[in-house]
Design a protein around this motif. Structure first.
Motif, PDB file in Angstrom:
ATOM      1  N   VAL A  27       0.846  -1.200   0.000  1.00  0.00           N
ATOM      2  CA  VAL A  27       0.000   0.000   0.000  1.00  0.00           C
ATOM      3  C   VAL A  27       0.876   1.242   0.000  1.00  0.00           C
ATOM      4  CG1 VAL A  27      -1.680   1.353   1.320  1.00  0.00           C
ATOM      5  CG2 VAL A  27      -2.004  -1.115   1.058  1.00  0.00           C
ATOM      6  N   HIS A  28       1.859   1.266   0.869  1.00  0.00           N
ATOM      7  CA  HIS A  28       2.756   2.419   0.963  1.00  0.00           C
ATOM      8  C   HIS A  28       3.394   2.731  -0.389  1.00  0.00           C
ATOM      9  CE1 HIS A  28       6.629   4.411   1.654  1.00  0.00           C
ATOM     10  NE2 HIS A  28       6.015   5.016   2.665  1.00  0.00           N
ATOM     11  N   ASP A  29       4.017   1.737  -0.988  1.00  0.00           N
ATOM     12  CA  ASP A  29       4.741   1.964  -2.241  1.00  0.00           C
ATOM     13  C   ASP A  29       3.806   2.374  -3.373  1.00  0.00           C
ATOM     14  OD1 ASP A  29       7.010   1.284  -0.819  1.00  0.00           O
ATOM     15  OD2 ASP A  29       7.228  -0.696  -1.749  1.00  0.00           O
ATOM     16  N   GLU A  30       2.686   1.690  -3.501  1.00  0.00           N
ATOM     17  CA  GLU A  30       1.754   1.984  -4.595  1.00  0.00           C
ATOM     18  C   GLU A  30       1.089   3.349  -4.422  1.00  0.00           C
ATOM     19  OE1 GLU A  30       1.056   0.151  -7.467  1.00  0.00           O
ATOM     20  OE2 GLU A  30       2.732  -1.098  -6.869  1.00  0.00           O
ATOM     21  N   VAL A  31       0.616   3.642  -3.217  1.00  0.00           N
ATOM     22  CA  VAL A  31      -0.093   4.909  -3.000  1.00  0.00           C
ATOM     23  C   VAL A  31       0.879   6.079  -3.092  1.00  0.00           C
ATOM     24  CG1 VAL A  31      -1.491   6.265  -1.383  1.00  0.00           C
ATOM     25  CG2 VAL A  31      -1.978   3.833  -1.722  1.00  0.00           C
ATOM     26  N   MET A  32       2.072   5.936  -2.562  1.00  0.00           N
ATOM     27  CA  MET A  32       3.044   7.026  -2.660  1.00  0.00           C
ATOM     28  C   MET A  32       3.474   7.255  -4.104  1.00  0.00           C
ATOM     29  SD  MET A  32       3.349   8.323   0.329  1.00  0.00           S
ATOM     30  CE  MET A  32       4.809   9.355   0.212  1.00  0.00           C
ATOM     31  N   ASP A  33       3.445   6.231  -4.926  1.00  0.00           N
ATOM     32  CA  ASP A  33       3.863   6.356  -6.320  1.00  0.00           C
ATOM     33  C   ASP A  33       2.732   6.812  -7.240  1.00  0.00           C
ATOM     34  OD1 ASP A  33       5.882   6.059  -8.391  1.00  0.00           O
ATOM     35  OD2 ASP A  33       4.723   4.322  -9.053  1.00  0.00           O
ATOM     36  N   GLY A  34       1.520   6.257  -7.035  1.00  0.00           N
ATOM     37  CA  GLY A  34       0.442   6.573  -7.973  1.00  0.00           C
ATOM     38  C   GLY A  34      -0.951   6.477  -7.386  1.00  0.00           C
ATOM     39  N   GLY A  35      -1.049   6.401  -6.080  1.00  0.00           N
ATOM     40  CA  GLY A  35      -2.352   6.416  -5.433  1.00  0.00           C
ATOM     41  C   GLY A  35      -3.061   5.067  -5.467  1.00  0.00           C
ATOM     42  N   PHE A  36      -4.267   5.089  -4.911  1.00  0.00           N
ATOM     43  CA  PHE A  36      -5.072   3.870  -4.839  1.00  0.00           C
ATOM     44  C   PHE A  36      -5.476   3.372  -6.229  1.00  0.00           C
ATOM     45  CE2 PHE A  36      -5.546   5.096  -0.399  1.00  0.00           C
ATOM     46  CZ  PHE A  36      -5.394   3.874   0.228  1.00  0.00           C
ATOM     47  N   VAL A  37      -5.653   4.287  -7.185  1.00  0.00           N
ATOM     48  CA  VAL A  37      -5.982   3.854  -8.549  1.00  0.00           C
ATOM     49  C   VAL A  37      -4.857   2.971  -9.079  1.00  0.00           C
ATOM     50  CG1 VAL A  37      -6.290   4.638 -10.940  1.00  0.00           C
ATOM     51  CG2 VAL A  37      -7.559   5.752  -9.087  1.00  0.00           C
ATOM     52  N   GLN A  38      -3.610   3.381  -8.880  1.00  0.00           N
ATOM     53  CA  GLN A  38      -2.475   2.571  -9.335  1.00  0.00           C
ATOM     54  C   GLN A  38      -2.438   1.243  -8.593  1.00  0.00           C
ATOM     55  OE1 GLN A  38       1.527   4.248 -10.018  1.00  0.00           O
ATOM     56  NE2 GLN A  38       2.246   2.715  -8.548  1.00  0.00           N
ATOM     57  N   LEU A  39      -2.655   1.263  -7.284  1.00  0.00           N
ATOM     58  CA  LEU A  39      -2.655   0.032  -6.489  1.00  0.00           C
ATOM     59  C   LEU A  39      -3.662  -0.959  -7.061  1.00  0.00           C
ATOM     60  CD1 LEU A  39      -2.434  -0.446  -2.741  1.00  0.00           C
ATOM     61  CD2 LEU A  39      -4.492  -1.263  -3.836  1.00  0.00           C
ATOM     62  N   ILE A  40      -4.864  -0.487  -7.346  1.00  0.00           N
ATOM     63  CA  ILE A  40      -5.914  -1.357  -7.875  1.00  0.00           C
ATOM     64  C   ILE A  40      -5.579  -1.799  -9.297  1.00  0.00           C
ATOM     65  CG2 ILE A  40      -8.353  -1.430  -8.574  1.00  0.00           C
ATOM     66  CD1 ILE A  40      -8.793   0.633  -6.194  1.00  0.00           C
ATOM     67  N   HIS A  41      -5.133  -0.884 -10.128  1.00  0.00           N
ATOM     68  CA  HIS A  41      -4.787  -1.226 -11.516  1.00  0.00           C
ATOM     69  C   HIS A  41      -3.664  -2.264 -11.569  1.00  0.00           C
ATOM     70  CE1 HIS A  41      -4.450  -0.822 -15.822  1.00  0.00           C
ATOM     71  NE2 HIS A  41      -3.140  -0.719 -15.666  1.00  0.00           N
ATOM     72  N   ASN A  42      -2.731  -2.170 -10.648  1.00  0.00           N
ATOM     73  CA  ASN A  42      -1.602  -3.105 -10.637  1.00  0.00           C
ATOM     74  C   ASN A  42      -1.949  -4.462 -10.027  1.00  0.00           C
ATOM     75  OD1 ASN A  42       0.081  -1.369 -11.986  1.00  0.00           O
ATOM     76  ND2 ASN A  42       1.111  -0.615 -10.158  1.00  0.00           N
ATOM     77  N   GLY A  43      -3.216  -4.664  -9.683  1.00  0.00           N
ATOM     78  CA  GLY A  43      -3.679  -5.978  -9.267  1.00  0.00           C
ATOM     79  C   GLY A  43      -3.627  -6.278  -7.785  1.00  0.00           C
ATOM     80  N   TYR A  44      -3.350  -5.265  -6.958  1.00  0.00           N
ATOM     81  CA  TYR A  44      -3.250  -5.501  -5.519  1.00  0.00           C
ATOM     82  C   TYR A  44      -4.581  -5.363  -4.784  1.00  0.00           C
ATOM     83  CZ  TYR A  44       1.785  -5.292  -6.182  1.00  0.00           C
ATOM     84  OH  TYR A  44       3.072  -5.530  -6.598  1.00  0.00           O
ATOM     85  N   GLY A  45      -5.633  -4.953  -5.466  1.00  0.00           N
ATOM     86  CA  GLY A  45      -6.923  -4.748  -4.814  1.00  0.00           C
ATOM     87  C   GLY A  45      -7.423  -5.954  -4.037  1.00  0.00           C
ATOM     88  N   PRO A  46      -7.488  -7.127  -4.666  1.00  0.00           N
ATOM     89  CA  PRO A  46      -7.988  -8.284  -3.919  1.00  0.00           C
ATOM     90  C   PRO A  46      -7.172  -8.589  -2.658  1.00  0.00           C
ATOM     91  CG  PRO A  46      -7.987  -8.757  -6.256  1.00  0.00           C
ATOM     92  CD  PRO A  46      -7.264  -7.446  -6.075  1.00  0.00           C
ATOM     93  N   PHE A  47      -5.862  -8.496  -2.747  1.00  0.00           N
ATOM     94  CA  PHE A  47      -5.008  -8.781  -1.597  1.00  0.00           C
ATOM     95  C   PHE A  47      -5.257  -7.792  -0.459  1.00  0.00           C
ATOM     96  CE2 PHE A  47      -0.694  -8.215   0.442  1.00  0.00           C
ATOM     97  CZ  PHE A  47      -0.776  -9.346   1.235  1.00  0.00           C
ATOM     98  N   ILE A  48      -5.403  -6.525  -0.801  1.00  0.00           N
ATOM     99  CA  ILE A  48      -5.572  -5.497   0.221  1.00  0.00           C
ATOM    100  C   ILE A  48      -7.008  -5.449   0.739  1.00  0.00           C
ATOM    101  CG2 ILE A  48      -5.463  -3.005   0.680  1.00  0.00           C
ATOM    102  CD1 ILE A  48      -2.692  -4.509   0.371  1.00  0.00           C
ATOM    103  N   PHE A  49      -7.976  -5.524  -0.160  1.00  0.00           N
ATOM    104  CA  PHE A  49      -9.370  -5.278   0.224  1.00  0.00           C
ATOM    105  C   PHE A  49     -10.202  -6.521   0.492  1.00  0.00           C
ATOM    106  CE2 PHE A  49      -8.203  -1.536  -2.471  1.00  0.00           C
ATOM    107  CZ  PHE A  49      -8.094  -0.636  -1.422  1.00  0.00           C
ATOM    108  N   LYS A  50      -9.766  -7.684   0.055  1.00  0.00           N
ATOM    109  CA  LYS A  50     -10.534  -8.911   0.274  1.00  0.00           C
ATOM    110  C   LYS A  50      -9.920  -9.794   1.356  1.00  0.00           C
ATOM    111  CE  LYS A  50     -12.690  -9.012  -4.254  1.00  0.00           C
ATOM    112  NZ  LYS A  50     -12.952  -9.803  -5.457  1.00  0.00           N
ATOM    113  N   ASN A  51      -8.983  -9.240   2.071  1.00  0.00           N
ATOM    114  CA  ASN A  51      -8.352  -9.902   3.202  1.00  0.00           C
ATOM    115  C   ASN A  51      -8.517  -9.003   4.424  1.00  0.00           C
ATOM    116  OD1 ASN A  51      -7.106 -12.422   2.244  1.00  0.00           O
ATOM    117  ND2 ASN A  51      -6.029 -11.066   0.829  1.00  0.00           N
ATOM    118  N   PRO A  52      -8.257  -9.501   5.619  1.00  0.00           N
ATOM    119  CA  PRO A  52      -8.495  -8.689   6.826  1.00  0.00           C
ATOM    120  C   PRO A  52      -7.376  -7.687   7.122  1.00  0.00           C
ATOM    121  CG  PRO A  52      -7.773 -10.874   7.453  1.00  0.00           C
ATOM    122  CD  PRO A  52      -7.929 -10.887   5.940  1.00  0.00           C
TER     123      PRO A  52
END
Length: 168
Positions: A59-84
């Protein structure tokens, strides 16, 4: 006890450089231990705190580089949001970041299919204009980033045995 090892001098040097380097020393040791990126297979090699630390760093690296849109676009959404992840942050005492992750989760749930689609660089850049609701979340993360890294470093330091074995 964990199979992850960090040399005491490496850790002391990292700590003297600051919280970012201290946290990174543990993140790097975890990635070294699992032999590369986190996968479904390598997750089973780690405990919940180690996985939470890697999630924080992603989250830190993706959001600092390109925000939550980049985090989700790069495929990390399920890992971050579908886990506790947000729940784990709360157990670490990071209530404000947990709230932010929950707000981002709501936007993720409503928009991830479009954001995750393959696209050109130009189309990717247009996503930021199409999803301005993420801007406030990105800004809030950036405004609190230094404090949150400090909180993570403190949590690791207080529970070091959960993250690695320190060697001579």
């Amino acid at each position: 006890m964990t199979g992850i090892k960090i040399n005491d001098q490496v850790l002391r040097d990292a700590a003297s450089e600051g919280n970012d380097a201290f946290v990174k020393a543990f993140v790097d040791a975890i990635y070294d231990y699992i032999g590369g990126p986190l996968t479904a297979e390598t997750m089973s090699m780690l405990n919940a705190n180690q996985i939470t630390l890697l999630a924080f760093q992603i989250v830190h690296d993706e959001v600092m580089d390109g925000g939550f849109v980049q985090l989700i676009h790069n495929g990390y959404g399920p890992f971050i949001f579908k886990n506790p992840f947000a729940k784990s942050l709360r157990t670490w005492g990071m209530k404000e970041m947990a709230k932010l992750i929950n707000k981002a989760h709501d936007l993720y749930r409503d928009n991830h299919e479009e954001i995750e689609k393959e696209c050109s660089d130009e189309e990717f850049m247009a996503l930021f204009e199409r999803y301005p609701k993420f801007d406030d979340l990105d800004d809030f993360f950036i405004e609190n980033e230094e404090e949150w890294v400090s909180e993570v470093a403190h949590f690791i330091d207080e529970h070091i045995e959960q993250f690695a074995t320190i060697t001579e």
